[in-house]
Design a protein around this motif. Structure first.
Motif, short mmCIF file in Angstrom:
data_model
loop_
_atom_site.label_atom_id
_atom_site.label_comp_id
_atom_site.label_asym_id
_atom_site.label_seq_id
_atom_site.Cartn_x
_atom_site.Cartn_y
_atom_site.Cartn_z
N PRO A 21 0.79 -1.24 0.00
CA PRO A 21 0.00 0.00 0.00
C PRO A 21 0.82 1.28 0.00
CG PRO A 21 -0.18 -1.16 2.10
CD PRO A 21 0.55 -2.05 1.19
N ILE A 22 2.01 1.24 0.60
CA ILE A 22 2.77 2.48 0.71
C ILE A 22 3.50 2.79 -0.59
CG2 ILE A 22 4.50 3.71 2.06
CD1 ILE A 22 2.03 2.91 3.62
N PRO A 70 -10.48 6.26 -1.51
CA PRO A 70 -10.66 5.74 -0.15
C PRO A 70 -9.62 4.71 0.25
CG PRO A 70 -12.42 4.97 -1.59
CD PRO A 70 -11.66 6.00 -2.35
N MET A 72 -6.49 4.73 -0.55
CA MET A 72 -5.27 5.43 -0.15
C MET A 72 -5.47 6.30 1.07
SD MET A 72 -3.56 6.32 -3.79
CE MET A 72 -2.79 5.02 -4.73
N ALA A 73 -6.68 6.82 1.24
CA ALA A 73 -6.90 7.68 2.41
C ALA A 73 -7.08 6.84 3.67
CB ALA A 73 -8.13 8.56 2.17
N CYS A 74 -7.81 5.74 3.56
CA CYS A 74 -8.14 4.96 4.75
C CYS A 74 -7.26 3.74 4.95
CB CYS A 74 -9.58 4.48 4.70
SG CYS A 74 -10.75 5.77 4.39
N GLY A 75 -6.66 3.24 3.92
CA GLY A 75 -5.86 2.02 4.04
C GLY A 75 -6.59 0.80 3.55
N PRO A 78 -13.68 1.20 3.22
CA PRO A 78 -14.33 1.40 4.51
C PRO A 78 -15.31 0.31 4.91
CG PRO A 78 -14.37 3.41 3.26
CD PRO A 78 -13.80 2.37 2.36
N GLY A 84 -5.71 -0.36 8.40
CA GLY A 84 -4.89 0.83 8.62
C GLY A 84 -4.64 1.10 10.09
N SER A 85 -4.44 2.38 10.42
CA SER A 85 -4.11 2.74 11.80
C SER A 85 -5.36 2.77 12.66
CB SER A 85 -3.46 4.12 11.81
OG SER A 85 -4.40 5.06 11.29
N ALA A 87 -6.56 5.28 14.33
CA ALA A 87 -7.33 6.49 14.03
C ALA A 87 -8.20 6.26 12.82
CB ALA A 87 -6.37 7.66 13.78
N GLN A 91 -12.43 6.38 12.55
CA GLN A 91 -13.08 7.23 11.56
C GLN A 91 -13.91 6.39 10.61
OE1 GLN A 91 -9.72 9.26 9.98
NE2 GLN A 91 -9.72 10.83 11.54
N GLN A 95 -17.84 6.61 9.76
CA GLN A 95 -18.32 6.74 8.38
C GLN A 95 -19.36 5.68 8.08
OE1 GLN A 95 -14.97 6.60 5.83
NE2 GLN A 95 -14.46 8.74 6.10
N LYS B 30 -1.09 8.93 -4.03
CA LYS B 30 -0.25 7.98 -3.31
C LYS B 30 -0.59 8.03 -1.83
CE LYS B 30 4.61 6.70 -3.12
NZ LYS B 30 4.94 6.24 -1.83
N ARG B 31 -0.43 6.89 -1.17
CA ARG B 31 -0.66 6.85 0.26
C ARG B 31 0.65 7.15 0.97
NH1 ARG B 31 -3.85 4.94 4.28
NH2 ARG B 31 -3.05 3.46 5.75
N GLU B 47 -0.20 9.38 11.08
CA GLU B 47 -1.42 9.00 10.39
C GLU B 47 -1.19 9.02 8.90
OE1 GLU B 47 -4.48 10.82 13.67
OE2 GLU B 47 -4.64 11.42 11.58
N TYR B 48 -1.79 8.06 8.23
CA TYR B 48 -1.63 7.98 6.79
C TYR B 48 -2.71 8.79 6.10
CZ TYR B 48 1.99 4.47 7.17
OH TYR B 48 3.16 3.83 7.45
N VAL B 49 -2.28 9.49 5.07
CA VAL B 49 -3.22 10.28 4.26
C VAL B 49 -2.98 9.94 2.79
CG1 VAL B 49 -3.42 12.20 5.86
CG2 VAL B 49 -1.61 12.22 4.14
N CYS B 50 -3.88 10.43 1.96
CA CYS B 50 -3.70 10.27 0.53
C CYS B 50 -3.12 11.58 0.00
CB CYS B 50 -5.05 9.98 -0.13
SG CYS B 50 -4.92 9.80 -1.91
N ILE B 65 -5.40 14.29 1.57
CA ILE B 65 -6.78 13.97 1.90
C ILE B 65 -6.80 12.95 3.03
CG2 ILE B 65 -8.94 13.01 0.99
CD1 ILE B 65 -8.20 15.63 -0.27
N SER B 66 -7.47 13.30 4.11
CA SER B 66 -7.56 12.38 5.24
C SER B 66 -8.81 11.50 5.07
CB SER B 66 -7.63 13.18 6.54
OG SER B 66 -8.80 13.96 6.53
N PRO B 67 -8.94 10.44 5.88
CA PRO B 67 -10.08 9.53 5.71
C PRO B 67 -11.45 10.21 5.81
CG PRO B 67 -8.44 8.51 7.11
CD PRO B 67 -7.96 9.90 6.84
N TYR B 70 -12.36 12.35 2.19
CA TYR B 70 -12.32 11.82 0.83
C TYR B 70 -13.67 11.75 0.11
CZ TYR B 70 -14.15 7.14 1.77
OH TYR B 70 -14.95 6.08 2.10
#
Lengths: 117, 99
Positions: A21-22, A70, A72-75, A78, A84-85, A87, A91, A95, B30-31, B47-50, B65-67, B70
């Protein structure tokens, strides 16, 4: 490198992201003068590309972009679960309660339950 | 590279498409956890973001962009992209049009 079939490209791209993912990134290149669109997903080891010049493929662009954002933003997606983490987990739970995710069987069954109730 | 908030980034993206009728517009996603390169210790709380970047060869802009952000951002970005690309891409010729 270029994948002819969009479904295959889509499946492989998601597979690449879930494996690394990274390192995985998704690029969209649009040349207005030629009217060509190229989608590229790479993890610096494997490179997948899909090119098109068809207006009908804009739906595919929308689909893959709205999946990758989503991811990339959430891991992770949803509604399917969390990788993911912490946090991100909290979230995502919020959602799920507030916004039912699109394109997932679990959410559609919950929508039906709400309508009946 | 200019790091913007999501809304200014969307405005800038729209302008890029408008300005570059003869060029190319790139968008990359990219993450990342946005940690600076110099820090050697992995930060467990990061914390991971896009990270989303856009460039037209001249101007480079980016946003994170945070979770929570998005869904709205995703819709807006797709609308901008489709709006910019719809006119230039080819339409499939329908055989049954002429009757």
């Amino acid at each position: 490198m270029y994948v002819e079939d969009f479904e295959a490209f889509y499946e492989q791209a998601i597979g690449l992201f879930k494996a690394r993912p990274i390192e995985t990134r998704y690029s969209i290149k649009f040349r207005n003068s030629e009217g060509k669109l190229v989608l590229k997903v790479t993890d610096d080891r494997t490179c997948l590309k899909y090119k098109t010049d068809q207006q009908a493929d804009l739906k595919k662009l929308e689909r893959i972009t709205s999946i990758f954002l989503p991811l990339m933003a959430c891991g992770d997606l949803p509604a399917e679960g969390v990788s993911g983490s912490e946090a991100g987990q909290q979230q995502q739970q919020q959602q799920q309660q507030q916004q039912p995710a699109s394109g997932v069987q679990a959410s559609s069954s919950s929508k039906k339950a709400r309508r009946r109730g | 590279m200019v790091l913007l908030e999501p809304d200014p980034f969307l405005s800038e993206l729209h302008k890029m498409y408008e300005r570059n009728k003869s060029g190319t517009v790139w968008i990359t996603m990219k993450r990342t956890n946005m940690k600076p390169r110099k820090s050697k210790k992995p930060d467990p709380k990061a914390e991971y973001v896009c990270l989303i970047r856009a460039n037209d060869g001249k101007r480079h802009v980016s946003t994170t962009i945070s979770p929570t952000q998005y869904p709205k951002f995703s819709q807006s970005m797709v609308i901008i992209m489709k709006g910019a690309m719809a006119d230039t891409l080819k339409r499939k010729e329908k055989k049954k049009e002429n009757k």
